[in-house]
Design an enzyme around this catalytic site. Structure first.
Site, PDB file in Angstrom:
ATOM      1  N   LYS A  39       5.363   9.400   8.292  1.00 20.38           N
ATOM      2  CA  LYS A  39       5.906   9.106   9.703  1.00 20.38           C
ATOM      3  C   LYS A  39       6.799   9.578  11.015  1.00 20.38           C
ATOM      4  O   LYS A  39       6.350  10.333  10.411  1.00 20.38           O
ATOM      5  CB  LYS A  39       6.132   7.240   9.349  1.00 20.38           C
TER       6      LYS A  39
ATOM      7  N   ASP B 297       9.142   2.846  -0.784  1.00 15.88           N
ATOM      8  CA  ASP B 297       8.515   3.128  -0.770  1.00 15.88           C
ATOM      9  C   ASP B 297       9.130   3.144   0.952  1.00 15.88           C
ATOM     10  O   ASP B 297       8.306   2.061   1.239  1.00 15.88           O
ATOM     11  CB  ASP B 297       7.109   2.449  -0.556  1.00 15.88           C
TER      12      ASP B 297
ATOM     13  N   TYR C  16       0.618  -1.406   0.020  1.00 10.23           N
ATOM     14  CA  TYR C  16      -0.178  -0.623  -0.127  1.00 10.23           C
ATOM     15  C   TYR C  16       0.479   1.065   0.042  1.00 10.23           C
ATOM     16  O   TYR C  16       1.814   1.359   0.960  1.00 10.23           O
ATOM     17  CB  TYR C  16      -0.625   0.403   1.790  1.00 10.23           C
TER      18      TYR C  16
HETATM   19  P1  KE4 Z   1       0.164   8.967   4.708  1.00 13.80           P
HETATM   20  O1  KE4 Z   1      -0.970   8.858   3.548  1.00 13.80           O
HETATM   21  O2  KE4 Z   1      -1.635   7.752   5.124  1.00 13.80           O
HETATM   22  O3  KE4 Z   1       1.017   9.073   5.278  1.00 13.80           O
HETATM   23  O4  KE4 Z   1       0.943   7.462   3.864  1.00 13.80           O
HETATM   24  C1  KE4 Z   1       0.139   6.949   3.097  1.00 13.80           C
HETATM   25  C2  KE4 Z   1       1.628   5.302   3.690  1.00 13.80           C
HETATM   26  C3  KE4 Z   1       2.342   5.285   2.306  1.00 13.80           C
HETATM   27  N1  KE4 Z   1       3.373   4.316   1.518  1.00 13.80           N
HETATM   28  C4  KE4 Z   1       3.183   2.935   3.073  1.00 13.80           C
HETATM   29  C5  KE4 Z   1       4.378   1.423   2.966  1.00 13.80           C
HETATM   30  C6  KE4 Z   1       2.261   3.273   4.153  1.00 13.80           C
HETATM   31  O5  KE4 Z   1       2.394   2.031   4.929  1.00 13.80           O
HETATM   32  C7  KE4 Z   1       1.228   4.579   3.796  1.00 13.80           C
HETATM   33  C8  KE4 Z   1       0.299   4.308   5.665  1.00 13.80           C
HETATM   34  N2  KE4 Z   1      -0.424   3.345   6.049  1.00 13.80           N
HETATM   35  C9  KE4 Z   1      -1.017   2.756   7.066  1.00 13.80           C
HETATM   36  C10 KE4 Z   1      -1.219   1.525   7.362  1.00 13.80           C
HETATM   37  N3  KE4 Z   1       0.279   0.919   7.508  1.00 13.80           N
HETATM   38  C11 KE4 Z   1      -1.754   4.161   7.351  1.00 13.80           C
HETATM   39  C12 KE4 Z   1      -3.366   4.011   8.357  1.00 13.80           C
HETATM   40  C13 KE4 Z   1      -4.078   4.632   7.645  1.00 13.80           C
HETATM   41  O6  KE4 Z   1      -4.662   4.407   6.605  1.00 13.80           O
HETATM   42  O7  KE4 Z   1      -4.497   4.872   8.557  1.00 13.80           O
END
Ligand code: KE4
Length: 429
Positions: free
Chosen positions: A266, A238, A143
């Site tokens: 993060k 990523d 993701y």
């Molecule tokens: P954000 O747009 O949520 O800051 O990041 C997206 C993203 C991009 N790449 C990776 C590897 C990620 O894990 C994420 C977002 N992770 C999720 C859960 N693993 C965030 C939690 C959520 O969606 O509320």
């Protein structure tokens, strides 16, 4: 009992879709109502009913120092006294950019944005502009945020190009996205044989954590590095989760692979909204206003968020930090494995550094398809019972548990004891 949580949830669903501002927080996968929290303290979360939990969500990764770390609080406080946003450059953004560059050698230039999604969306656009190609390879179960062109149904494989995984994403936007099985050398080879000259980039979570933690097979990342080089495609890591999680140089330092572009998020915001993408200056200099690739953001590099990020990275750079995280996380892993052995349960534990997943399956988990063999019903019961024992785990089988520097021996021991008791009750009583 979580009476106030329930009351807040009933109000929330009248004002916010699903009552939450991000879907996974709704706890649907574990058949539970979401817990509303009042505050965090170190390794702990306290909910609105006063219940206290050891936290392994850690805001889905950012809180590697734990909740309300004094250094972060102080930096945010002093920064906010000077104003919250200028929409103009500040020296702290330069300090954070230079800090990231010093830790991640493949990053010669970096652009700060507000989320991981913005980082990956921008990196994809830049890769397409730099290579003048359209196709993107991603992996099933990985993701990268809710980027239209990356919201592709799993299983499309090579047969067909990306089928949108969400309504509202026109098939034209996913038509150039190939979604391949992670750890599958042959399928990647096949894709490049067939479309190599059209592939702008491969984007990969070097250690996927969005289908649960799944380590790369021996040589897989090196293979991706070589095949992208061979066909003139870019390799995008990523590292929104793995960046500063696996060490100061993230997964690329951990595995010794140099990507062309890296996405961060993060941890670099310390719990405030910060994302970033960076890489070779030759590529990054195509980004506006230096070059023609447009990307912008009102609050990008925001001084408060940057203050939280800088405080976090400076703490992580102190000697012994990652050794402490490794010791705590391996103690947790060993304790869970011992519990599984004592109870003669075949479940799988995957750990890389301070992130881990307990898969409720007896199959070897090497990709999304095998991860899906996990018994999500059993995981839901496990999650609910662990919550009753004061342990707050990510509310999905397909996420990572995060250990922070605020977790100590006591928290790990209490967690292992809870895992043993819950699994015993579920399977043996
Ligand atoms: P954000 O747009 O949520 O800051 O990041 C997206 C993203 C991009 N790449 C990776 C590897 C990620 O894990 C994420 C977002 N992770 C999720 C859960 N693993 C965030 C939690 C959520 O969606 O509320």
């Amino acid at each position: 009992m979580r009476i106030r949580s329930k009351a807040f949830y009933e109000k929330a669903i009248k004002a916010i879709p699903g009552g939450v501002n991000s879907p996974v927080r709704a706890c649907k996968a574990v058949k539970s109502d979401p817990v509303f929290f009042e505050k965090g303290e170190g390794a702990y979360l306290i909910d609105v009913d006063g219940n206290r939990y050891i936290d392994y969500v850690c805001s889905w990764g950012p809180l590697i120092l734990g909740h309300a770390h004094p250094e972060i609080i102080a930096n945010v406080y002093f920064a906010s006294k000077k104003g919250t946003s200028f929409g103009a450059p500040t020296w702290q953004e330069v300090e954070l950019a230079e800090f990231i560059k010093s830790c991640v050698p493949s990053i010669e230039k970096v652009r700060l944005v507000n989320s991981g999604t913005e980082a990956t969306m921008s990196a994809i656009r830049l890769a397409r502009a730099y290579t003048k190609r359209k196709k993107i390879v991603k992996f099933e179960g990985c993701y990268h945020g809710h980027v239209d062109s990356l919201l592709v149904k799993a299983g499309s494989g090579l047969a067909t190009f990306g089928i949108p995984a969400s309504p509202g994403v026109p098939e034209e936007l996913t038509a150039h996205t190939l979604n391949l099985p992670y750890n599958d050398f042959e399928k990647v080879e096949e894709a490049f044989k067939q479309y190599g000259e059209e592939i702008a980039a491969v984007i990969v979570e070097p250690v996927p954590a969005n289908m649960g933690v799944i380590p790369p097979k021996e040589g897989f990342l090196q293979f991706l590095r070589e095949i992208t080089q061979k066909y003139g495609a870019l390799l995008i890591f990523d590292e929104v989760i793995t960046g500063f999680r696996l060490g100061l140089s993230g997964a690329q330092g951990f595995y010794g692979i140099t990507p062309d572009l890296t996405c961060l998020g993060k941890i670099i915001g310390g719990g405030l909204p910060v994302g970033a993408y960076g890489g070779k200056a030759e590529i990054m200099d195509m980004v506006a206003p230096e070059g023609p690739v447009y990307q912008a953001g009102t609050l990008s590099g925001n001084p408060i968020a940057v203050a939280a990020g800088l405080a976090t990275l400076k703490e992580l750079a102190k000697p012994g930090t990652y050794e402490k995280l490794e010791a705590l996380a391996s103690k947790l892993e060993e304790g869970i494995k011992e519990a599984l052995k004592d109870l003669d349960l075949p479940y799988r534990v995957h750990r890389i550094a301070s992130m881990l997943t307990l898969f409720f399956t007896d199959k070897e988990v090497i990709n999304f398809e095998t991860a899906l063999s996990s018994d999500t019903e059993k995981f839901a019961i496990f999650w609910q019972k662990m919550l009753e024992k004061g342990i707050y785990l990510p509310p999905s089988q397909f996420e990572a548990w995060f250990v922070s520097l605020a977790h100590g021996e006591e928290e790990i021991e209490n967690t292992v004891e809870a895992v043993y008791k819950v699994l015993k009750k579920m399977h043996k009583d």
